[in-house]
Design a protein around this motif. Structure first.
Motif, PDB file in Angstrom:
ATOM      1  N   ALA A 161      67.137 -22.476-114.578  1.00 38.16           N
ATOM      2  CA  ALA A 161      67.558 -23.779-114.062  1.00 38.16           C
ATOM      3  C   ALA A 161      68.818 -23.641-113.211  1.00 38.16           C
ATOM      4  N   VAL A 162      69.772 -22.829-113.696  1.00 40.18           N
ATOM      5  CA  VAL A 162      71.021 -22.650-112.952  1.00 40.18           C
ATOM      6  C   VAL A 162      70.783 -21.930-111.634  1.00 40.18           C
ATOM      7  N   THR A 163      69.991 -20.867-111.664  1.00 49.23           N
ATOM      8  CA  THR A 163      69.752 -20.124-110.428  1.00 49.23           C
ATOM      9  C   THR A 163      68.970 -20.948-109.415  1.00 49.23           C
ATOM     10  N   LEU A 164      68.098 -21.816-109.896  1.00 41.93           N
ATOM     11  CA  LEU A 164      67.371 -22.698-108.982  1.00 41.93           C
ATOM     12  C   LEU A 164      68.295 -23.740-108.369  1.00 41.93           C
ATOM     13  N   ALA A 165      69.259 -24.212-109.168  1.00 38.44           N
ATOM     14  CA  ALA A 165      70.174 -25.244-108.679  1.00 38.44           C
ATOM     15  C   ALA A 165      71.241 -24.677-107.746  1.00 38.44           C
ATOM     16  N   ASP A 166      71.603 -23.417-107.959  1.00 45.08           N
ATOM     17  CA  ASP A 166      72.661 -22.806-107.162  1.00 45.08           C
ATOM     18  C   ASP A 166      72.124 -22.450-105.778  1.00 45.08           C
ATOM     19  N   SER A 167      72.945 -22.667-104.766  1.00 44.99           N
ATOM     20  CA  SER A 167      72.506 -22.385-103.397  1.00 44.99           C
ATOM     21  C   SER A 167      72.246 -20.907-103.186  1.00 44.99           C
ATOM     22  N   ASP A 168      72.981 -20.051-103.890  1.00 44.51           N
ATOM     23  CA  ASP A 168      72.795 -18.613-103.768  1.00 44.51           C
ATOM     24  C   ASP A 168      71.650 -18.148-104.656  1.00 44.51           C
ATOM     25  N   GLY A 169      71.656 -18.601-105.916  1.00 41.40           N
ATOM     26  CA  GLY A 169      70.573 -18.291-106.840  1.00 41.40           C
ATOM     27  C   GLY A 169      70.550 -16.881-107.356  1.00 41.40           C
ATOM     28  N   ARG A 180      85.703 -24.528-103.493  1.00 43.22           N
ATOM     29  CA  ARG A 180      84.285 -24.840-103.311  1.00 43.22           C
ATOM     30  C   ARG A 180      83.707 -25.537-104.531  1.00 43.22           C
ATOM     31  N   ARG A 181      82.850 -26.493-104.300  1.00 44.96           N
ATOM     32  CA  ARG A 181      82.069 -27.142-105.345  1.00 44.96           C
ATOM     33  C   ARG A 181      80.643 -27.323-104.820  1.00 44.96           C
ATOM     34  N   SER A 182      79.676 -27.124-105.698  1.00 39.89           N
ATOM     35  CA  SER A 182      78.271 -27.281-105.315  1.00 39.89           C
ATOM     36  C   SER A 182      77.773 -28.647-105.754  1.00 39.89           C
ATOM     37  N   LYS A 183      77.144 -29.343-104.851  1.00 41.71           N
ATOM     38  CA  LYS A 183      76.572 -30.654-105.173  1.00 41.71           C
ATOM     39  C   LYS A 183      75.163 -30.462-105.702  1.00 41.71           C
ATOM     40  N   ILE A 184      74.954 -30.866-106.950  1.00 46.19           N
ATOM     41  CA  ILE A 184      73.669 -30.699-107.624  1.00 46.19           C
ATOM     42  C   ILE A 184      73.042 -32.074-107.839  1.00 46.19           C
ATOM     43  N   THR A 185      71.745 -32.176-107.567  1.00 47.77           N
ATOM     44  CA  THR A 185      71.071 -33.475-107.693  1.00 47.77           C
ATOM     45  C   THR A 185      69.856 -33.429-108.607  1.00 47.77           C
ATOM     46  N   ILE A 186      69.738 -32.353-109.408  1.00 44.23           N
ATOM     47  CA  ILE A 186      68.572 -32.259-110.282  1.00 44.23           C
ATOM     48  C   ILE A 186      68.729 -33.222-111.459  1.00 44.23           C
ATOM     49  N   PRO A 187      67.626 -33.722-112.031  1.00 44.72           N
ATOM     50  CA  PRO A 187      67.709 -34.656-113.162  1.00 44.72           C
ATOM     51  C   PRO A 187      68.514 -34.079-114.319  1.00 44.72           C
ATOM     52  N   GLY A 188      69.411 -34.888-114.865  1.00 42.22           N
ATOM     53  CA  GLY A 188      70.226 -34.456-115.987  1.00 42.22           C
ATOM     54  C   GLY A 188      71.467 -33.682-115.596  1.00 42.22           C
ATOM     55  N   MET A 189      71.597 -33.343-114.324  1.00 41.80           N
ATOM     56  CA  MET A 189      72.765 -32.596-113.858  1.00 41.80           C
ATOM     57  C   MET A 189      73.045 -32.967-112.413  1.00 41.80           C
TER      58      MET A 189
END
Length: 204
Positions: free
Chosen positions: A52-60, A173-182
């Motif tokens: 889930a984290v690697t999918l959400a992260d832009s770098d992955g 830097r901060r990553s903007k995450i839009t996945i459900p629950g996060m």
């Protein structure tokens, strides 16, 4: 010319390490042979949370990170982690565990050892604060609130520990995450690895 050759050999070593298949014991020994106090160990977990984290992260590339502490010549990793209890009734917290246990939990994961280009005194200060937070059993931050240091998540711990040396590894830097629950802005692993002063030492 010598400097260029050294650089090419360094890049070749990284590529060979990243393409090799290591057993858990070999991974542990390889990391120990290169690690210095204050280094960061990144991990790409193989579980649902890791994916889930690697999918959400832009770098992955990674899903988790800890800081290396060397105590009495023994190698430890201090990290803030959920869902890894050490005993019945244990809670999610900042903890210090041997590098053997850190690697052993995810023997098939990918790892990266990175070093901040600063002196050993500053790295030691960051480690001392990370150890202090583990001794206090600082809770894991399930709210992922980077403004609240009474609870910490993994990248927030690293950012906070190094803040005592006036170093901001995320460089804001901060990553903007839009996945459900996060949904929100968080410090993701790639927000740290993009730091200009953070250099890869070993990638497995």
């Amino acid at each position: 010319m010598i400097k260029l050759l050294s650089h090419l050999l360094y890049i070749t070593a990284l590529l060979l390490c990243s393409c090799s298949t290591h057993t858990p014991d070999a991974t542990i020994e390889l990391l120990k042979s290169h690690a210095q106090e204050g280094d960061l160990i990144f991990r790409r977990g193989t579980g649902l949370v890791g994916h889930a984290v690697t999918l959400a992260d832009s770098d992955g590339m990674y899903s988790h990170v800890g800081i290396v502490a060397i105590v009495n010549d023994e190698y430890y990793v201090v990290h803030a982690v959920p869902h890894e209890p050490d005993f019945e009734g244990d809670f999610d917290r900042v903890k210090c565990e041997s590098i053997d246990d850190f690697i052993g939990r995810y023997s098939n994961a990918n790892y990266g050892l990175y070093r901040l280009e600063t002196d050993s005194i500053q790295r030691g200060i960051a480690v001392s604060h990370a150890l202090r937070l583990s001794e206090k059993n600082t809770p894991f931050d399930h709210d992922y609130d980077s403004t609240d240091t009474t609870k910490l998540y993994c990248t927030e711990l690293i950012e906070y520990a190094y803040s005592f040396t006036n170093i901001t590894i995320s460089e804001g830097r901060r990553s903007k995450i839009t996945i459900p629950g996060m949904a929100g802005e968080y410090i993701m692993p790639s927000d740290l690895t993009q730091c200009k002063a953070l250099k890869p030492i070993i990638i497995i």
